[in-house]
Design a protein around this motif. Structure first.
Motif, mmCIF file in Angstrom:
data_model
loop_
_atom_site.group_PDB
_atom_site.id
_atom_site.type_symbol
_atom_site.label_atom_id
_atom_site.label_comp_id
_atom_site.label_asym_id
_atom_site.label_seq_id
_atom_site.Cartn_x
_atom_site.Cartn_y
_atom_site.Cartn_z
ATOM 1 N N LEU A 128 94.360 40.309 72.708
ATOM 2 C CA LEU A 128 93.458 41.458 72.648
ATOM 3 C C LEU A 128 93.136 41.859 71.213
ATOM 4 C CD1 LEU A 128 94.914 43.698 75.519
ATOM 5 C CD2 LEU A 128 93.019 42.068 75.604
ATOM 6 N N HIS A 129 94.088 41.647 70.308
ATOM 7 C CA HIS A 129 93.817 41.956 68.899
ATOM 8 C C HIS A 129 92.713 41.047 68.351
ATOM 9 C CE1 HIS A 129 95.679 43.058 64.722
ATOM 10 N NE2 HIS A 129 94.403 43.371 64.821
ATOM 11 N N ILE A 130 92.733 39.791 68.787
ATOM 12 C CA ILE A 130 91.667 38.865 68.372
ATOM 13 C C ILE A 130 90.328 39.302 68.966
ATOM 14 C CG2 ILE A 130 90.864 36.470 68.518
ATOM 15 C CD1 ILE A 130 93.752 35.576 68.415
ATOM 16 N N PHE A 131 90.344 39.851 70.184
ATOM 17 C CA PHE A 131 89.119 40.400 70.777
ATOM 18 C C PHE A 131 88.479 41.413 69.831
ATOM 19 C CE2 PHE A 131 89.802 39.733 75.646
ATOM 20 C CZ PHE A 131 89.791 38.368 75.432
ATOM 21 N N GLN A 132 89.297 42.320 69.295
ATOM 22 C CA GLN A 132 88.769 43.363 68.414
ATOM 23 C C GLN A 132 88.194 42.771 67.127
ATOM 24 O OE1 GLN A 132 91.989 46.096 67.773
ATOM 25 N NE2 GLN A 132 92.281 46.539 69.945
ATOM 26 N N GLU A 133 88.827 41.730 66.621
ATOM 27 C CA GLU A 133 88.396 41.142 65.359
ATOM 28 C C GLU A 133 87.168 40.251 65.498
ATOM 29 O OE1 GLU A 133 89.506 41.657 62.354
ATOM 30 O OE2 GLU A 133 91.174 42.983 62.873
ATOM 31 N N THR A 134 86.916 39.726 66.708
ATOM 32 C CA THR A 134 85.865 38.707 66.875
ATOM 33 C C THR A 134 84.746 39.131 67.815
ATOM 34 O OG1 THR A 134 87.099 37.642 68.683
ATOM 35 C CG2 THR A 134 87.534 36.871 66.448
ATOM 36 N N ALA A 135 84.712 40.409 68.202
ATOM 37 C CA ALA A 135 83.690 40.844 69.166
ATOM 38 C C ALA A 135 82.282 40.611 68.635
ATOM 39 C CB ALA A 135 83.898 42.321 69.509
ATOM 40 N N VAL A 136 82.094 40.843 67.333
ATOM 41 C CA VAL A 136 80.749 40.674 66.746
ATOM 42 C C VAL A 136 80.331 39.209 66.774
ATOM 43 C CG1 VAL A 136 79.398 40.947 64.641
ATOM 44 C CG2 VAL A 136 81.048 42.700 65.290
ATOM 45 N N GLU A 137 81.262 38.294 66.533
ATOM 46 C CA GLU A 137 80.929 36.866 66.544
ATOM 47 C C GLU A 137 80.836 36.310 67.951
ATOM 48 O OE1 GLU A 137 83.585 37.933 64.506
ATOM 49 O OE2 GLU A 137 83.541 36.811 62.619
ATOM 50 N N ALA A 138 81.579 36.904 68.901
ATOM 51 C CA ALA A 138 81.584 36.377 70.269
ATOM 52 C C ALA A 138 80.240 36.569 70.952
ATOM 53 C CB ALA A 138 82.687 37.048 71.091
ATOM 54 N N PHE A 139 79.545 37.661 70.633
ATOM 55 C CA PHE A 139 78.268 37.921 71.315
ATOM 56 C C PHE A 139 77.220 36.855 70.991
ATOM 57 C CE2 PHE A 139 74.132 40.087 71.715
ATOM 58 C CZ PHE A 139 74.177 40.367 73.074
ATOM 59 N N PRO A 140 76.965 36.522 69.708
ATOM 60 C CA PRO A 140 76.005 35.430 69.451
ATOM 61 C C PRO A 140 76.459 34.095 70.027
ATOM 62 C CG PRO A 140 77.044 36.149 67.400
ATOM 63 C CD PRO A 140 77.399 37.151 68.440
ATOM 64 N N ILE A 141 77.781 33.856 70.087
ATOM 65 C CA ILE A 141 78.266 32.623 70.710
ATOM 66 C C ILE A 141 77.864 32.591 72.180
ATOM 67 C CG2 ILE A 141 80.361 31.414 71.461
ATOM 68 C CD1 ILE A 141 81.644 32.229 68.806
ATOM 69 N N ALA A 142 78.042 33.728 72.865
ATOM 70 C CA ALA A 142 77.674 33.808 74.281
ATOM 71 C C ALA A 142 76.173 33.617 74.474
ATOM 72 C CB ALA A 142 78.116 35.160 74.856
ATOM 73 N N ILE A 143 75.371 34.251 73.621
ATOM 74 C CA ILE A 143 73.912 34.178 73.762
ATOM 75 C C ILE A 143 73.401 32.775 73.447
ATOM 76 C CG2 ILE A 143 71.727 35.012 72.843
ATOM 77 C CD1 ILE A 143 73.030 36.972 74.703
ATOM 78 N N VAL A 144 73.864 32.205 72.328
ATOM 79 C CA VAL A 144 73.372 30.880 71.922
ATOM 80 C C VAL A 144 73.789 29.828 72.942
ATOM 81 C CG1 VAL A 144 73.600 29.068 70.187
ATOM 82 C CG2 VAL A 144 73.275 31.434 69.484
ATOM 83 N N GLY A 145 75.055 29.894 73.397
ATOM 84 C CA GLY A 145 75.521 28.914 74.386
ATOM 85 C C GLY A 145 74.699 28.935 75.648
ATOM 86 N N PHE A 146 74.401 30.141 76.133
ATOM 87 C CA PHE A 146 73.593 30.241 77.352
ATOM 88 C C PHE A 146 72.141 29.854 77.098
ATOM 89 C CE2 PHE A 146 70.699 33.063 79.797
ATOM 90 C CZ PHE A 146 70.831 32.430 81.025
ATOM 91 N N ALA A 147 71.581 30.301 75.958
ATOM 92 C CA ALA A 147 70.165 30.037 75.680
ATOM 93 C C ALA A 147 69.888 28.541 75.604
ATOM 94 C CB ALA A 147 69.750 30.723 74.382
ATOM 95 N N VAL A 148 70.743 27.803 74.919
ATOM 96 C CA VAL A 148 70.535 26.352 74.784
ATOM 97 C C VAL A 148 70.677 25.666 76.141
ATOM 98 C CG1 VAL A 148 71.462 24.240 73.779
ATOM 99 C CG2 VAL A 148 71.254 26.296 72.376
ATOM 100 N N ALA A 149 71.724 26.022 76.882
ATOM 101 C CA ALA A 149 71.945 25.395 78.187
ATOM 102 C C ALA A 149 70.810 25.716 79.150
ATOM 103 C CB ALA A 149 73.282 25.859 78.773
ATOM 104 N N PHE A 150 70.359 26.973 79.142
ATOM 105 C CA PHE A 150 69.287 27.371 80.057
ATOM 106 C C PHE A 150 67.974 26.673 79.700
ATOM 107 C CE2 PHE A 150 65.945 30.335 81.505
ATOM 108 C CZ PHE A 150 66.273 30.391 82.856
ATOM 109 N N SER A 151 67.690 26.531 78.405
ATOM 110 C CA SER A 151 66.462 25.846 77.984
ATOM 111 C C SER A 151 66.459 24.392 78.445
ATOM 112 C CB SER A 151 66.319 25.917 76.465
ATOM 113 O OG SER A 151 66.263 27.251 76.020
#
Length: 755
Positions: free
Chosen positions: A324-347
């Motif tokens: 959970l501590h890593i969640f707090q430190e990486t929340a900002v980076e996790a969101f673009p990872i989620a968006i880019v991963g889905f966007a590329v796969a969906f395209s």
């Protein structure tokens, strides 16, 4: 081939304003659902809806029922084996981008694929490691656990080796990205990916390819380069590489060059002769096997000091809980990872769904990838998407469904459980070379820049802005910057639209930009102004300035001049310097009359002109008494074409009403045409109409408004030839064969349509 005069149609109907049309034609009442109605409907459940929900959450049920075993099974087996071999190699190679031991890439090529088999709607994409995502995860890993120096103070790092700390970071950020994807899928917000245009994704992936290329140079050259993250990390990495270039391992360079040349040549042959080859030649797999054999036989690790994959543990590791501590430190980076991963796969999925004629569900894809990443991260895999080259292999080798994907996962599992030790002598430079060769498609996207510059310069700016920002600032900040540039380009296009003046095409009811055609008709005193975008707070002033430019005068300035003139005329009449006679106003003063500089009650100048205490109404187009000068207004009617106006906000409503009142007060008649019914309803709801701005100014079409104007102002056509006038009479052919002529009730004239 279109042929002039092939078909004609003739229509007879009354001239319609919005009010008269509503009187003659009954409107169907459609009760609108409130927000509460939508919420109730969303949570209502019955047997049919439960069945539909089950089928949507488990798409495998839908396509498995129609699975053609005799026709599809063999193709899926061949495709699954071919894709599995490629997935093993790419899993090992792409794992290096994430700054993790290579064998963890095999986990990412197995666990997400199994979950996607049940939940995914695409039948052709190959789920697993994607180089851009691996690089984004690698930047997070090296930020929290750098190559040199102590790791970040994270709860749960105590007692773990550097390798275990990095695995925990990668799995935790992947778990968080999966939670974000799953949440977006459940909340039905899959549309967010639409904000990532093809241009933005192209520029972003090109920048990512450059980052990947630089990150693999250390393996190709055999150098030790610490992982660097953050803005300008690419520049700093290149600086370290060039400083240590004299320490290059020649054996690594030779191996890499041989692998890259051979793989590149065979891939080109695969593309050129793909119609003649039953399956593409798996050259990466072949070269990997050869490299493993040569490395083992000549003991490259000991004799030449090259870095190899090393020990690959058999089997799978037990699941772990995210930190959970890593969640707090990486929340900002996790969101673009989620968006880019889905966007590329969906395209990619969308491309193959169109090609093979089936539909995919964006929200279900979010759920599928979210669940895949959550499940995979629990077993120490990292975020999955799809690699374009691997998906192309799965589809081109005959894959029909995700059965091929499941079989590829089984191949990966066999390698992990049984024969992984055979890959231990594989040089990492081979993996780096394979990664670089597979970047060809993304790097070749640079060719889009000249095309975009010629066709659409704002899109080209988005591409360049995204690419440059992602190269210099890093992929996460670069994506945010690119999205900002894209949104700014959209705002600017709507804020500064291309407004135009329309004119009638002679002999038709068609109105086009007056600058584009020669054979046009423009009645005197009539302007038709087209607004090609929504009107809102950001462009209302631009719209006003363009309208003033189109009519040729500033209505507020003219109104103030007229009221000043009336104020002066009243003073002259009161003093006796001006008298009214049967011939008009007469100046009785001997000396010259100077214009008054009285600036009191300036707000009264913005009110409508008032003639109640004057002996007659002032004709502003005639010469005024006492040498009073007022700007001349040659426009008596203004038509606003609202056909392209999709919405108005409150600020635009206020600005539009003020503008219309200023024009009406200088005796310009306003007609608004082709207004959307919902906008018209909003105008009524917002109390837009009053004694000056009335609903009667709204007409169905430009032609309806024009015919109404010509009927009201026949002098507009007095100086024109009969050919130039807009025809208002038409002969209608009835089925009985009789002819009937209608005059003022006809608004649409006959014209020619060809095929």
């Amino acid at each position: 081939m279109m042929r002039r005069g092939a078909q004609q149609y003739v229509v007879a109907r009354p001239l319609y304003s919005e009010e008269s049309f509503a009187e003659d034609h009954e409107v169907v009442y459609r009760p609108r659902k409130t927000m509460l109605d939508h919420v109730k409907q969303y949570f209502t459940c019955d047997a049919k809806r439960a069945k539909s929900a089950a089928l949507s959450l488990l798409p495998v049920i839908g396509w498995f029922k129609i699975y053609r075993i005799k026709e599809w099974l063999l193709s899926d087996i061949v495709s699954g084996v071919s894709t599995g071999l490629v997935a093993v190699l790419q899993g090992l190679a792409y794992c290096l981008l994430a700054s993790l031991p290579p064998w963890y890439g095999l986990f990412s090529a197995f666990f997400p694929v199994v979950v996607y088999f049940f939940l995914g709607t695409s039948r052709h994409i190959s789920v697993g490691p994607f180089p851009v995502l691996c690089l984004m995860i690698g930047s997070v890993v090296t930020r929290l656990v750098p190559d040199e120096g102590p790791p970040l103070n994270i709860t749960g790092f105590d007692g773990l080796t550097r390798e275990e700390q990095r695995v925990l970071v990668a799995s935790s950020v992947s778990f968080l990205a999966g939670i974000m994807q799953l949440a977006m899928g459940v909340l039905q917000v899959g549309f967010v990916v639409m904000y990532l245009s093809d241009t933005l994704v192209s520029g972003f992936t090109t920048a990512a390819a450059i980052h990947i290329l630089v990150s693999q140079l250390k393996f190709v050259l055999g150098l030790t380069v610490p992982g660097i993250s953050g803005p300008l990390s690419l520049i700093y990495t290149l600086e370290i590489i060039f400083n240590d270039i004299t320490s290059t391992n020649v054996c690594d360079v030779v191996i890499s060059l041989v692998i890259m040349v051979v793989v590149f040549v065979v891939k080109e042959l695969n593309d050129r002769f793909k119609s003649k080859l039953p399956v593409p030649i798996p050259i990466e797999v072949i070269m990997t096997v050869i490299a493993c054999g040569v490395s083992y036989a000549f003991d490259f690790k000991t004799r030449y000091g090259i870095e190899v994959v090393g020990h690959i543990p058999k089997g799978y590791e037990p699941p772990i809980a995210p930190n959970l501590h890593i969640f707090q430190e990486t929340a900002v980076e996790a969101f673009p990872i989620a968006i880019v991963g889905f966007a590329v796969a969906f395209s990619v999925a969308k491309v193959y769904s169109v090609k093979h004629d089936y539909t995919i569900d964006g929200n279900q894809e979010l759920i599928a990838f979210g669940a895949s990443n959550i499940f995979g991260a629990s077993f120490k895999s990292f975020a999955a998407s799809t690699a374009l080259s691997r998906t192309a292999v799965q589809e081109s080798t005959g894959g029909k469904t995700q059965v091929a994907g499941l079989l590829s996962a089984i191949i990966v599992m066999i390698v992990t459980l049984a024969i992984g030790f055979l890959l231990e002598p594989l040089p990492k430079s081979v993996l780096g070379a394979v990664v670089i060769v597979n970047l060809k498609g993304m790097l070749m996207q640079f060719r889009e820049v000249p095309y975009l510059w010629r066709r659409d310069k704002p899109d080209c700016v988005v591409w360049l802005g995204t690419c440059i920002a992602a190269i210099l600032l890093g992929l996460d900040l670069g994506l945010a910057a690119g999205l900002g540039v894209e949104l700014i380009s959209v705002v600017l296009r709507t804020q500064f639209p291309r407004c135009s003046l329309l004119a009638n095409i002679k002999g038709t009811d068609i109105y086009k930009d007056r600058k584009d055609f020669v054979d046009i008709y423009e009645p005197e005193g009539v302007k038709i102004f087209r607004i090609p975008s929504p009107i809102f707070f950001a462009n209302i002033e631009f719209f006003r300035s363009k309208l003033v430019e189109a009519v040729g005068f500033n209505p507020l300035r003219v109104l103030r001049k007229r009221n000043k003139a009336l104020r002066m005329i009243r003073k002259l009449l009161k003093k006796g310097d001006l008298q009214w006679t049967s011939k008009g106003f007469m100046n009785t003063s001997c000396g010259p009359i100077k214009e008054s500089e009285d600036k009191s009650n300036m707000e009264e100048l913005d009110l409508p002109t008032d003639f109640k205490d004057l002996p007659t109404r002032i004709d502003w187009s005639a010469e005024l008494p006492a040498n009073i000068s007022v700007p001349r207004v040659d426009v008596h009617s203004l038509v606003l074409d609202f056909a392209a106006v999709s919405f108005l906000d409150i600020s635009a409503l206020k600005g539009l009403k003020t503008m219309l009142k200023e024009l009406i007060r200088v005796e310009v008649e306003i007609y608004i045409v082709a207004c959307d019914p919902y906008i018209l309803e909003k105008l009524h709801d917002c109390c837009f109409f009053d004694d000056e701005v009335q609903p009667s100014m709204f007409f169905l079409t430009v032609h309806d408004a024009m015919l109404h104007i010509l009927e009201k102002h026949p002098e507009s056509t007095e100086n024109k030839s009969d050919y130039d006038k807009i025809i208002t009479t038409v002969t209608v052919h009835h089925p009985e064969g009789s002819l009937r002529s209608r005059d003022r009730s006809v608004c649409i004239i006959s014209y020619t349509s060809c095929y």
